[in-house]
Write a protein that holds these residues in place. Sequence first.
Motif, PDB file in Angstrom:
ATOM      1  N   GLU A  65       0.852  -1.191   0.000  1.00  0.00           N
ATOM      2  CA  GLU A  65       0.000   0.000   0.000  1.00  0.00           C
ATOM      3  C   GLU A  65       0.882   1.232   0.000  1.00  0.00           C
ATOM      4  OE1 GLU A  65      -3.367   2.170   2.870  1.00  0.00           O
ATOM      5  OE2 GLU A  65      -1.998   0.659   3.705  1.00  0.00           O
ATOM      6  N   ILE A  66       0.448   2.265  -0.717  1.00  0.00           N
ATOM      7  CA  ILE A  66       1.111   3.568  -0.649  1.00  0.00           C
ATOM      8  C   ILE A  66       0.092   4.605  -0.209  1.00  0.00           C
ATOM      9  CG2 ILE A  66       2.274   5.410  -1.932  1.00  0.00           C
ATOM     10  CD1 ILE A  66       3.444   3.312  -3.773  1.00  0.00           C
ATOM     11  N   VAL A  67       0.390   5.279   0.898  1.00  0.00           N
ATOM     12  CA  VAL A  67      -0.424   6.390   1.365  1.00  0.00           C
ATOM     13  C   VAL A  67       0.291   7.672   0.943  1.00  0.00           C
ATOM     14  CG1 VAL A  67      -1.444   7.557   3.354  1.00  0.00           C
ATOM     15  CG2 VAL A  67      -1.296   5.047   3.314  1.00  0.00           C
ATOM     16  N   ALA A  68      -0.325   8.421   0.040  1.00  0.00           N
ATOM     17  CA  ALA A  68       0.276   9.630  -0.528  1.00  0.00           C
ATOM     18  C   ALA A  68      -0.401  10.854   0.095  1.00  0.00           C
ATOM     19  CB  ALA A  68       0.120   9.631  -2.039  1.00  0.00           C
ATOM     20  N   VAL A  69       0.353  11.615   0.861  1.00  0.00           N
ATOM     21  CA  VAL A  69      -0.206  12.721   1.650  1.00  0.00           C
ATOM     22  C   VAL A  69       0.246  14.066   1.090  1.00  0.00           C
ATOM     23  CG1 VAL A  69      -0.241  13.819   3.927  1.00  0.00           C
ATOM     24  CG2 VAL A  69      -0.315  11.319   3.749  1.00  0.00           C
ATOM     25  N   ASP A  70      -0.691  14.994   0.998  1.00  0.00           N
ATOM     26  CA  ASP A  70      -0.360  16.370   0.632  1.00  0.00           C
ATOM     27  C   ASP A  70      -1.334  17.287   1.373  1.00  0.00           C
ATOM     28  OD1 ASP A  70       1.559  17.636  -1.603  1.00  0.00           O
ATOM     29  OD2 ASP A  70      -0.200  18.916  -1.387  1.00  0.00           O
ATOM     30  N   ASN A  71      -0.959  18.555   1.520  1.00  0.00           N
ATOM     31  CA  ASN A  71      -1.824  19.478   2.269  1.00  0.00           C
ATOM     32  C   ASN A  71      -2.804  20.236   1.381  1.00  0.00           C
ATOM     33  OD1 ASN A  71      -0.102  21.224   0.987  1.00  0.00           O
ATOM     34  ND2 ASN A  71       0.474  22.393   2.806  1.00  0.00           N
ATOM     35  N   ASP A  72      -2.668  20.080   0.055  1.00  0.00           N
ATOM     36  CA  ASP A  72      -3.477  20.877  -0.867  1.00  0.00           C
ATOM     37  C   ASP A  72      -4.568  20.025  -1.511  1.00  0.00           C
ATOM     38  OD1 ASP A  72      -3.690  23.552  -2.372  1.00  0.00           O
ATOM     39  OD2 ASP A  72      -3.647  22.075  -3.985  1.00  0.00           O
ATOM     40  N   GLU A  73      -5.803  20.398  -1.257  1.00  0.00           N
ATOM     41  CA  GLU A  73      -6.945  19.608  -1.713  1.00  0.00           C
ATOM     42  C   GLU A  73      -7.036  19.561  -3.240  1.00  0.00           C
ATOM     43  OE1 GLU A  73     -11.818  19.545  -1.109  1.00  0.00           O
ATOM     44  OE2 GLU A  73     -10.566  20.827   0.161  1.00  0.00           O
ATOM     45  N   GLU A  74      -6.813  20.693  -3.899  1.00  0.00           N
ATOM     46  CA  GLU A  74      -6.910  20.733  -5.358  1.00  0.00           C
ATOM     47  C   GLU A  74      -5.853  19.838  -6.007  1.00  0.00           C
ATOM     48  OE1 GLU A  74      -6.864  23.945  -9.076  1.00  0.00           O
ATOM     49  OE2 GLU A  74      -6.269  24.588  -7.065  1.00  0.00           O
ATOM     50  N   THR A  75      -4.644  19.860  -5.452  1.00  0.00           N
ATOM     51  CA  THR A  75      -3.572  19.026  -5.984  1.00  0.00           C
ATOM     52  C   THR A  75      -3.897  17.547  -5.817  1.00  0.00           C
ATOM     53  OG1 THR A  75      -1.941  20.743  -5.482  1.00  0.00           O
ATOM     54  CG2 THR A  75      -1.100  18.521  -5.830  1.00  0.00           C
ATOM     55  N   LEU A  76      -4.497  17.194  -4.698  1.00  0.00           N
ATOM     56  CA  LEU A  76      -4.870  15.803  -4.461  1.00  0.00           C
ATOM     57  C   LEU A  76      -5.967  15.340  -5.413  1.00  0.00           C
ATOM     58  CD1 LEU A  76      -4.747  15.629  -0.570  1.00  0.00           C
ATOM     59  CD2 LEU A  76      -3.193  14.512  -2.176  1.00  0.00           C
ATOM     60  N   ARG A  77      -6.898  16.237  -5.735  1.00  0.00           N
ATOM     61  CA  ARG A  77      -7.928  15.878  -6.725  1.00  0.00           C
ATOM     62  C   ARG A  77      -7.282  15.596  -8.078  1.00  0.00           C
ATOM     63  NH1 ARG A  77     -11.226  19.960  -4.206  1.00  0.00           N
ATOM     64  NH2 ARG A  77     -10.556  21.489  -5.779  1.00  0.00           N
ATOM     65  N   TYR A  78      -6.325  16.428  -8.437  1.00  0.00           N
ATOM     66  CA  TYR A  78      -5.587  16.220  -9.687  1.00  0.00           C
ATOM     67  C   TYR A  78      -4.842  14.885  -9.652  1.00  0.00           C
ATOM     68  CZ  TYR A  78      -2.099  17.011 -13.362  1.00  0.00           C
ATOM     69  OH  TYR A  78      -1.293  16.892 -14.472  1.00  0.00           O
ATOM     70  N   ALA A  79      -4.156  14.605  -8.536  1.00  0.00           N
ATOM     71  CA  ALA A  79      -3.399  13.359  -8.398  1.00  0.00           C
ATOM     72  C   ALA A  79      -4.304  12.142  -8.521  1.00  0.00           C
ATOM     73  CB  ALA A  79      -2.669  13.346  -7.060  1.00  0.00           C
ATOM     74  N   SER A  80      -5.458  12.204  -7.865  1.00  0.00           N
ATOM     75  CA  SER A  80      -6.397  11.080  -7.906  1.00  0.00           C
ATOM     76  C   SER A  80      -6.891  10.816  -9.327  1.00  0.00           C
ATOM     77  CB  SER A  80      -7.591  11.350  -6.987  1.00  0.00           C
ATOM     78  OG  SER A  80      -7.181  11.474  -5.646  1.00  0.00           O
ATOM     79  N   ARG A  81      -7.027  11.885 -10.108  1.00  0.00           N
ATOM     80  CA  ARG A  81      -7.518  11.754 -11.475  1.00  0.00           C
ATOM     81  C   ARG A  81      -6.419  11.317 -12.443  1.00  0.00           C
ATOM     82  NH1 ARG A  81      -8.934  16.883 -12.414  1.00  0.00           N
ATOM     83  NH2 ARG A  81      -7.142  17.368 -13.735  1.00  0.00           N
ATOM     84  N   GLU A  82      -5.263  11.959 -12.346  1.00  0.00           N
ATOM     85  CA  GLU A  82      -4.209  11.745 -13.333  1.00  0.00           C
ATOM     86  C   GLU A  82      -3.275  10.586 -12.988  1.00  0.00           C
ATOM     87  OE1 GLU A  82      -3.997  13.379 -16.201  1.00  0.00           O
ATOM     88  OE2 GLU A  82      -5.767  14.600 -15.708  1.00  0.00           O
ATOM     89  N   TYR A  83      -3.150  10.254 -11.705  1.00  0.00           N
ATOM     90  CA  TYR A  83      -2.194   9.225 -11.281  1.00  0.00           C
ATOM     91  C   TYR A  83      -2.857   8.200 -10.361  1.00  0.00           C
ATOM     92  CZ  TYR A  83       1.275  12.193 -13.464  1.00  0.00           C
ATOM     93  OH  TYR A  83       1.984  12.933 -14.380  1.00  0.00           O
ATOM     94  N   HIS A  84      -4.013   7.763 -10.785  1.00  0.00           N
ATOM     95  CA  HIS A  84      -4.730   6.730 -10.035  1.00  0.00           C
ATOM     96  C   HIS A  84      -3.981   5.396 -10.127  1.00  0.00           C
ATOM     97  CE1 HIS A  84      -7.975   4.202  -8.548  1.00  0.00           C
ATOM     98  NE2 HIS A  84      -7.785   3.437  -9.610  1.00  0.00           N
ATOM     99  N   HIS A  85      -3.921   4.695  -9.016  1.00  0.00           N
ATOM    100  CA  HIS A  85      -3.362   3.337  -8.982  1.00  0.00           C
ATOM    101  C   HIS A  85      -4.038   2.603  -7.836  1.00  0.00           C
ATOM    102  CE1 HIS A  85      -0.520   0.008  -8.499  1.00  0.00           C
ATOM    103  NE2 HIS A  85      -0.052   0.309  -9.699  1.00  0.00           N
TER     104      HIS A  85
END
Length: 205
Positions: A65-85
């Motif tokens: 499992e990889i837990v990927a943490v960031d403080n910025d909500e917009e960036t995390l939405r982008y990550a979830s969309r563009e780099y889903h795994h």
Amino acid sequence: MKLLEWTGERIIPKQMKPTNGMLLEHIARYYFAAPYVRGRVLDIACGTGYGSHMTAKERKREVTEIVAVDNDEETLRYASREYHHQKVTYVQGDATDPELPERLSQFDTILSFETIEHLKDDRMFIDNLYRMLKPGGVLVLSSPFGRGRGMPTSEPFHVHQLTPEQFEELFTGFAEVDIYYQRGVTFEKPRDGIRYFIGVAVCRK
């Protein structure tokens, strides 16, 4: 599809040329860390998620499992969309939150690249990472060098940049520490006559 705004700080590979030096340096750090990665993994300050995704693919047999943490909500939405795994979970959180270790529990591997220079309380951050690392686990952390703690920096997003000596002092609580220096996409022990701008610590608890 909304694109993230390019500020010059966060790495957005899909908006950068493949020969961009900053992009290559950041990708190289994940490749450098890959052999250490196993089990349950924390990628703290994951940004747009490209590195978490890379790691999940590169170490698919070793990672649970990889837990990927960031403080910025917009960036995390982008990550979830563009780099889903399927092995990556994106989580919003503050790296210096004293409750973060209780919230996320412990990890076999922690990755922290170009994070600590953004934080005023770098010692609190290291304490959090130590608490979240399992005994025998490995932390791989990078930071640019500069004038030192509390000193101004020319980088608008950096609180300060530690000296090489201050960087090494952060890890005295770990059982094993190995310090490397990054030069472009290469990692090495220091050589005479070469100035290094980025340090990488590999620490075992």
